[in-house]
Design an enzyme around this catalytic site. Sequence first.
Site, short mmCIF file in Angstrom:
data_model
loop_
_atom_site.label_atom_id
_atom_site.label_comp_id
_atom_site.label_asym_id
_atom_site.label_seq_id
_atom_site.Cartn_x
_atom_site.Cartn_y
_atom_site.Cartn_z
N SER A 151 0.88 -1.19 0.00
CA SER A 151 0.00 0.00 0.00
C SER A 151 0.90 1.22 0.00
O SER A 151 2.06 1.14 0.46
CB SER A 151 -0.85 -0.01 1.27
OG SER A 151 -1.36 1.29 1.53
N TYR A 164 -2.04 -1.29 10.39
CA TYR A 164 -2.05 -1.50 8.92
C TYR A 164 -0.76 -0.96 8.28
O TYR A 164 -0.10 -1.66 7.52
CB TYR A 164 -3.28 -0.80 8.34
CG TYR A 164 -3.48 -0.98 6.85
CD1 TYR A 164 -4.16 -2.08 6.34
CD2 TYR A 164 -3.02 -0.02 5.95
CE1 TYR A 164 -4.37 -2.23 4.98
CE2 TYR A 164 -3.22 -0.17 4.58
CZ TYR A 164 -3.91 -1.27 4.10
OH TYR A 164 -4.10 -1.41 2.74
P1 NAD Z 1 -11.27 -6.05 0.01
O1 NAD Z 1 -11.71 -5.95 1.41
O2 NAD Z 1 -12.28 -6.05 -1.08
O3 NAD Z 1 -10.32 -7.29 -0.23
C1 NAD Z 1 -9.60 -7.95 0.76
C2 NAD Z 1 -9.77 -9.42 0.52
O4 NAD Z 1 -8.97 -10.15 1.43
C3 NAD Z 1 -11.24 -9.85 0.77
O5 NAD Z 1 -11.66 -10.66 -0.29
C4 NAD Z 1 -11.15 -10.63 2.07
O6 NAD Z 1 -12.11 -11.63 2.18
C5 NAD Z 1 -9.75 -11.21 1.95
N1 NAD Z 1 -9.23 -11.64 3.23
C6 NAD Z 1 -9.22 -10.96 4.40
N2 NAD Z 1 -8.68 -11.71 5.37
C7 NAD Z 1 -8.35 -12.90 4.81
C8 NAD Z 1 -7.77 -14.08 5.29
N3 NAD Z 1 -7.42 -14.21 6.58
N4 NAD Z 1 -7.57 -15.10 4.43
C9 NAD Z 1 -7.91 -15.00 3.13
N5 NAD Z 1 -8.48 -13.90 2.60
C10 NAD Z 1 -8.70 -12.86 3.44
O7 NAD Z 1 -10.25 -4.83 -0.18
P2 NAD Z 1 -9.20 -4.53 -1.35
O8 NAD Z 1 -9.12 -3.06 -1.41
O9 NAD Z 1 -9.50 -5.31 -2.57
O10 NAD Z 1 -7.84 -5.05 -0.69
C11 NAD Z 1 -6.97 -5.97 -1.31
C12 NAD Z 1 -5.54 -5.68 -0.90
O11 NAD Z 1 -5.16 -4.42 -1.43
C13 NAD Z 1 -5.32 -5.61 0.60
O12 NAD Z 1 -4.07 -6.21 0.91
C14 NAD Z 1 -5.28 -4.12 0.87
O13 NAD Z 1 -4.53 -3.81 2.02
C15 NAD Z 1 -4.60 -3.62 -0.40
N6 NAD Z 1 -4.80 -2.21 -0.68
C16 NAD Z 1 -6.02 -1.72 -1.06
C17 NAD Z 1 -6.15 -0.37 -1.36
C18 NAD Z 1 -7.44 0.25 -1.82
O14 NAD Z 1 -7.48 1.47 -2.02
N7 NAD Z 1 -8.49 -0.48 -2.04
C19 NAD Z 1 -5.04 0.48 -1.25
C20 NAD Z 1 -3.83 -0.06 -0.86
C21 NAD Z 1 -3.71 -1.40 -0.59
#
Ligand code: NAD
Length: 266
Positions: A151, A164
Amino acid sequence: MKRLQQQIAIVTGASSGIGQGIAIALAKAGAKVCVNYRSSEDGAKKTLEEIEKNGGEGVIQQADVSKPEDVKTMFQNTIKEYGTVDILVNNAGIQQDASFLEMSHDDWQKVINVNLSGQFYCAQEAAKEFVRRGVVEDRSKAAGKIICMSSVHDIIPWAGHVNYATAKAGILMFAKSLAQELSEKKIRVNAISPGAIKTDINRDAWEDEESRNKLLQLIPYQRVGEVEDIGNAAVWLASDESDYVQGQTIYIDGGMTLYPGFKDNG
Ligand code: NAD
């Protein structure tokens, strides 16, 4: 020939958001994809439906990435189904936000367990399989590729989200150290650091106009990111087009890490 033809990918947390986007993008590029989910089987089925609609192939696999025994089983099942694994996308992640003084031990530990240790468990299983199999020349120049989801908060401090930001900063060095150690085995490890991408994890920040306008002040390129922005980068990092890219973190953030507050002389 598609860029990831004959390759097998595991994408963690692929039942929603960025993971879902990446799973679909990898499948469109020819990979067979193990769609991992923790609790949303429906979400995982939607991902697989979209993969199949586009002529791709995949399997669904439940596993909690913070449990090493679940991770082992997920790899065993995928290898049983497809013979091996070529690509791991360590995407699963959670937020459990609290001000520092109110952050419980559970808030801290859960985020570290999923966002940091979860990536370790998965990467270790992947690396073992890559080493066992080695390079298969008509498939890829590398023995395997690991893509770690980080991130912008691996370098931008984030009050109220210390758990985080700390986990993501750990991923920055995890990916680099792994890349250094595994290079001689022809394993590539890189990370993606998204800025604000429209998913459930940050829905509050982009859904209504007022929040969106506030968010856009942090994004010089003046749009909130889409999961496809990350999916496209993941395909490139998994393909031989990026074969000389090793141990890098790529910021895909519309310029969020460019200190936009300094644009008008600070
Ligand atoms: P999201 O909540 O849609 O996706 C996260 C996914 O991880 C979900 O499908 C959830 O079920 C899964 N998950 C959570 N705990 C788990 C576990 N113990 N085992 C298996 N799966 C698990 O959110 P997202 O935005 O798609 O996030 C995906 C990744 O991207 C994350 O690592 C998040 O930190 C990172 N991220 C997202 C953003 C953003 O702006 N959306 C920015 C920076 C980083």
